[in-house]
Design a protein around this motif. Structure first.
Motif, PDB file in Angstrom:
ATOM      1  N   VAL A  63     -12.985   6.250  28.513  1.00 40.19           N
ATOM      2  CA  VAL A  63     -11.680   6.982  28.366  1.00 40.19           C
ATOM      3  C   VAL A  63     -11.637   8.113  28.874  1.00 40.19           C
ATOM      4  O   VAL A  63     -10.519   8.888  29.743  1.00 40.19           O
ATOM      5  CB  VAL A  63     -10.707   6.912  26.930  1.00 40.19           C
ATOM      6  N   MET A  64     -12.550   9.639  28.329  1.00 38.93           N
ATOM      7  CA  MET A  64     -12.872  10.619  28.571  1.00 38.93           C
ATOM      8  C   MET A  64     -13.199  11.032  29.926  1.00 38.93           C
ATOM      9  O   MET A  64     -12.339  11.712  30.173  1.00 38.93           O
ATOM     10  CB  MET A  64     -13.548  11.194  26.956  1.00 38.93           C
ATOM     11  N   GLY A  65     -14.227  10.674  30.249  1.00 36.91           N
ATOM     12  CA  GLY A  65     -14.662  10.591  31.495  1.00 36.91           C
ATOM     13  C   GLY A  65     -13.471   9.812  32.971  1.00 36.91           C
ATOM     14  O   GLY A  65     -13.436  10.855  33.908  1.00 36.91           O
ATOM     15  N   ASP A  66     -12.358   9.427  32.308  1.00 34.84           N
ATOM     16  CA  ASP A  66     -11.931   8.868  33.427  1.00 34.84           C
ATOM     17  C   ASP A  66     -10.525  10.221  33.479  1.00 34.84           C
ATOM     18  O   ASP A  66     -10.006  10.498  34.190  1.00 34.84           O
ATOM     19  CB  ASP A  66     -11.090   8.193  33.217  1.00 34.84           C
ATOM     20  N   LEU A  67     -10.299  10.454  32.152  1.00 36.45           N
ATOM     21  CA  LEU A  67      -9.175  11.782  31.780  1.00 36.45           C
ATOM     22  C   LEU A  67      -9.796  13.002  32.597  1.00 36.45           C
ATOM     23  O   LEU A  67      -8.536  13.649  33.460  1.00 36.45           O
ATOM     24  CB  LEU A  67      -9.581  11.549  30.700  1.00 36.45           C
ATOM     25  N   ILE A  68     -10.942  13.185  32.363  1.00 36.40           N
ATOM     26  CA  ILE A  68     -11.891  14.737  33.072  1.00 36.40           C
ATOM     27  C   ILE A  68     -11.823  14.445  34.534  1.00 36.40           C
ATOM     28  O   ILE A  68     -11.646  15.789  35.010  1.00 36.40           O
ATOM     29  CB  ILE A  68     -12.645  15.271  31.906  1.00 36.40           C
ATOM     30  N   ALA A  69     -12.229  13.181  35.268  1.00 34.52           N
ATOM     31  CA  ALA A  69     -12.547  13.047  36.464  1.00 34.52           C
ATOM     32  C   ALA A  69     -11.088  13.488  36.849  1.00 34.52           C
ATOM     33  O   ALA A  69     -10.807  14.091  37.891  1.00 34.52           O
ATOM     34  CB  ALA A  69     -13.132  12.347  36.947  1.00 34.52           C
ATOM     35  N   GLU A  70     -10.239  12.886  36.349  1.00 33.97           N
ATOM     36  CA  GLU A  70      -8.792  13.172  37.395  1.00 33.97           C
ATOM     37  C   GLU A  70      -8.668  14.260  36.809  1.00 33.97           C
ATOM     38  O   GLU A  70      -7.428  15.031  37.989  1.00 33.97           O
ATOM     39  CB  GLU A  70      -7.606  11.581  36.449  1.00 33.97           C
ATOM     40  N   ARG A  71      -8.544  14.785  36.113  1.00 34.92           N
ATOM     41  CA  ARG A  71      -7.984  16.681  35.210  1.00 34.92           C
ATOM     42  C   ARG A  71      -8.991  18.070  36.584  1.00 34.92           C
ATOM     43  O   ARG A  71      -8.209  18.119  36.815  1.00 34.92           O
ATOM     44  CB  ARG A  71      -7.879  16.624  34.118  1.00 34.92           C
ATOM     45  N   LEU A  72      -9.463  16.978  36.266  1.00 34.78           N
ATOM     46  CA  LEU A  72     -10.482  18.426  37.520  1.00 34.78           C
ATOM     47  C   LEU A  72      -9.922  18.385  38.905  1.00 34.78           C
ATOM     48  O   LEU A  72     -10.812  18.949  39.638  1.00 34.78           O
ATOM     49  CB  LEU A  72     -11.865  18.011  37.064  1.00 34.78           C
ATOM     50  N   GLY A  73     -10.259  17.222  39.419  1.00 38.97           N
ATOM     51  CA  GLY A  73      -9.950  16.906  40.194  1.00 38.97           C
ATOM     52  C   GLY A  73      -8.110  17.799  40.943  1.00 38.97           C
ATOM     53  O   GLY A  73      -8.692  17.286  41.686  1.00 38.97           O
ATOM     54  N   ARG A  74      -8.063  17.611  40.147  1.00 45.95           N
ATOM     55  CA  ARG A  74      -6.640  18.252  40.641  1.00 45.95           C
ATOM     56  C   ARG A  74      -6.487  19.998  40.820  1.00 45.95           C
ATOM     57  O   ARG A  74      -7.420  20.300  40.584  1.00 45.95           O
ATOM     58  CB  ARG A  74      -5.639  18.530  39.462  1.00 45.95           C
ATOM     59  N   ALA A  75      -5.830  20.044  42.248  1.00 47.49           N
ATOM     60  CA  ALA A  75      -5.841  21.594  43.332  1.00 47.49           C
ATOM     61  C   ALA A  75      -5.870  22.789  42.082  1.00 47.49           C
ATOM     62  O   ALA A  75      -6.162  23.642  42.088  1.00 47.49           O
ATOM     63  CB  ALA A  75      -4.882  21.482  43.964  1.00 47.49           C
ATOM     64  N   ASP A  76      -4.979  22.325  41.048  1.00 46.17           N
ATOM     65  CA  ASP A  76      -4.548  23.405  39.604  1.00 46.17           C
ATOM     66  C   ASP A  76      -6.145  24.010  38.989  1.00 46.17           C
ATOM     67  O   ASP A  76      -6.289  25.044  38.104  1.00 46.17           O
ATOM     68  CB  ASP A  76      -3.912  23.396  38.739  1.00 46.17           C
ATOM     69  N   ALA A  77      -7.424  22.875  39.160  1.00 42.46           N
ATOM     70  CA  ALA A  77      -8.315  23.123  38.188  1.00 42.46           C
ATOM     71  C   ALA A  77      -9.407  23.910  39.782  1.00 42.46           C
ATOM     72  O   ALA A  77     -10.639  24.483  38.901  1.00 42.46           O
ATOM     73  CB  ALA A  77      -9.115  22.163  37.971  1.00 42.46           C
ATOM     74  N   ALA A  78      -9.211  24.209  40.380  1.00 39.88           N
ATOM     75  CA  ALA A  78     -10.336  24.404  41.523  1.00 39.88           C
ATOM     76  C   ALA A  78     -10.717  25.834  41.955  1.00 39.88           C
ATOM     77  O   ALA A  78     -11.691  25.747  42.053  1.00 39.88           O
ATOM     78  CB  ALA A  78      -9.104  24.193  42.983  1.00 39.88           C
ATOM     79  N   GLU A  79      -9.830  26.649  41.338  1.00 38.87           N
ATOM     80  CA  GLU A  79     -10.071  28.142  41.310  1.00 38.87           C
ATOM     81  C   GLU A  79     -10.957  28.214  39.748  1.00 38.87           C
ATOM     82  O   GLU A  79     -11.838  29.987  39.342  1.00 38.87           O
ATOM     83  CB  GLU A  79      -8.736  29.176  41.431  1.00 38.87           C
ATOM     84  N   GLY A  80     -10.954  27.095  38.659  1.00 37.32           N
ATOM     85  CA  GLY A  80     -11.665  27.824  37.453  1.00 37.32           C
ATOM     86  C   GLY A  80     -10.462  27.307  36.795  1.00 37.32           C
ATOM     87  O   GLY A  80     -10.310  26.841  36.567  1.00 37.32           O
ATOM     88  N   PHE A  81     -11.777  27.062  34.897  1.00 40.79           N
ATOM     89  CA  PHE A  81     -11.174  26.528  34.234  1.00 40.79           C
ATOM     90  C   PHE A  81     -12.147  27.095  32.914  1.00 40.79           C
ATOM     91  O   PHE A  81     -13.364  26.853  32.729  1.00 40.79           O
ATOM     92  CB  PHE A  81     -10.993  24.478  34.628  1.00 40.79           C
ATOM     93  N   ILE A  82     -10.928  26.257  32.001  1.00 40.74           N
ATOM     94  CA  ILE A  82     -11.802  26.522  30.094  1.00 40.74           C
ATOM     95  C   ILE A  82     -11.529  25.668  29.993  1.00 40.74           C
ATOM     96  O   ILE A  82     -10.590  24.680  29.585  1.00 40.74           O
ATOM     97  CB  ILE A  82     -11.147  27.598  29.512  1.00 40.74           C
ATOM     98  N   LEU A  83     -12.656  25.307  29.663  1.00 39.63           N
ATOM     99  CA  LEU A  83     -12.473  23.512  28.942  1.00 39.63           C
ATOM    100  C   LEU A  83     -12.809  23.569  27.365  1.00 39.63           C
ATOM    101  O   LEU A  83     -14.169  24.409  26.575  1.00 39.63           O
ATOM    102  CB  LEU A  83     -14.484  23.221  29.410  1.00 39.63           C
ATOM    103  N   ASP A  84     -11.734  23.135  26.769  1.00 41.86           N
ATOM    104  CA  ASP A  84     -11.617  23.766  25.367  1.00 41.86           C
ATOM    105  C   ASP A  84     -11.874  21.794  25.162  1.00 41.86           C
ATOM    106  O   ASP A  84     -10.920  21.080  24.831  1.00 41.86           O
ATOM    107  CB  ASP A  84     -10.881  24.406  25.491  1.00 41.86           C
ATOM    108  N   GLY A  85     -13.106  21.752  24.202  1.00 35.45           N
ATOM    109  CA  GLY A  85     -13.125  19.817  23.330  1.00 35.45           C
ATOM    110  C   GLY A  85     -13.998  18.851  24.344  1.00 35.45           C
ATOM    111  O   GLY A  85     -13.381  18.305  23.829  1.00 35.45           O
ATOM    112  N   PHE A  86     -14.093  19.491  25.223  1.00 36.57           N
ATOM    113  CA  PHE A  86     -15.007  18.494  26.395  1.00 36.57           C
ATOM    114  C   PHE A  86     -16.215  19.334  26.915  1.00 36.57           C
ATOM    115  O   PHE A  86     -15.838  20.174  27.059  1.00 36.57           O
ATOM    116  CB  PHE A  86     -14.265  17.778  27.435  1.00 36.57           C
ATOM    117  N   PRO A  87     -17.161  18.929  26.838  1.00 33.17           N
ATOM    118  CA  PRO A  87     -17.695  17.381  26.755  1.00 33.17           C
ATOM    119  C   PRO A  87     -18.352  17.605  25.176  1.00 33.17           C
ATOM    120  O   PRO A  87     -18.386  18.453  24.415  1.00 33.17           O
ATOM    121  CB  PRO A  87     -18.912  17.780  27.010  1.00 33.17           C
TER     122      PRO A  87
END
Ligand code: AMP
Length: 215
Positions: A63-87
């Motif tokens: 479930v988490m894998g699907d969620l993170i793949a979808e979320r990181l694939g969006r345009a707003d993640a392209a410039e960078g991200f702070i992942l809090d609670g994953f992995p």
């Protein structure tokens, strides 16, 4: 910047992620927040995960894998991200590796926020959150100006259902058993930086910035 923030529940990941985002403009991705929002809105995902959140157990890796793949694939993640609670598990590390590989990017840093368990329990039992704007308070360390009311938006503050002492104990047990091993995996890759998370939020943020400036 592409950063993973890890640490026990209550180590200050959410607080520090918000500060890092304020400074860098990167996207803050908190899987706990995403799941809680899904529960609140009654979305299919929310119905699927509610029991796990309430008991302090981890949501299944697929479930988490699907969620993170979808979320990181969006345009707003392209410039960078702070992942809090994953992995939070070794299979989730592998999932993140493959998602990032597909996107052609890599992690810059993994920060491990460390604090003693007694401090963690004190922080979590006193934590109060605003269900409307997400602002965080603490009954002793950061009390709202008016008891039970959010300083930012005036909504009534609540205690997260998983911030009760018995669920906190379970979350800490799960952390030690399933999440701690991922620190070793990132240490071996030379990505891990351990940061002392005791003291006030500003003090901890100073240490994080120091680590970031060191490279
Ligand atoms: P947090 O707000 O990060 O403490 O997360 C709250 C709860 O959401 C956890 O106790 C888990 O039930 C669930 N959760 C958040 N992130 C994950 C993850 N990466 N894997 C599995 N469960 C998660």
């Amino acid at each position: 910047m592409r950063i993973v923030l890890m640490g026990m529940p209550g180590a200050g990941k959410g607080t520090q992620a918000a500060r890092l985002v304020g400074e860098s403009g990167s996207l803050h991705l908190s899987t706990g927040d995403i799941l809680r929002e899904a529960v609140q809105s009654g979305a299919t995902l929310g119905r699927k995960v509610r029991g796990f959140l309430d008991s302090g157990a981890l949501v299944p890796d697929d479930v988490m894998g699907d969620l993170i793949a979808e979320r990181l694939g969006r345009a707003d993640a392209a410039e960078g991200f702070i992942l809090d609670g994953f992995p939070r598990t070794l299979p989730q590390v592998a999932t993140l590796d493959s998602v990032l590989e597909r996107l052609g990017v890599g992690l810059d840093r993994v920060f491990f926020l460390g604090a003693p368990e007694t401090e963690i329990v004190r922080r979590l039992t006193g934590r109060r959150v605003c269900p409307n704007c997400g602002a965080l308070f603490h009954l002793e360390q950061r009390p709202p100006s008016s008891a039970g009311v959010c300083d930012e938006c005036g909504s009534a503050l609540v205690q997260r259902p998983d911030d009760t002492e018995s669920v906190i104990r379970e979350r800490l047990r799960v952390f030690n058993e399933q999440t701690l091993p991922i620190a070793d995996a990132y240490r071996q890759r030379g990505l891990l930086r351990e940061v002392d998370a005791t003291g006030g939020p500003q003090e901890v943020f100073g240490r994080l910035r120091q680590e970031l400036g060191r490279d």
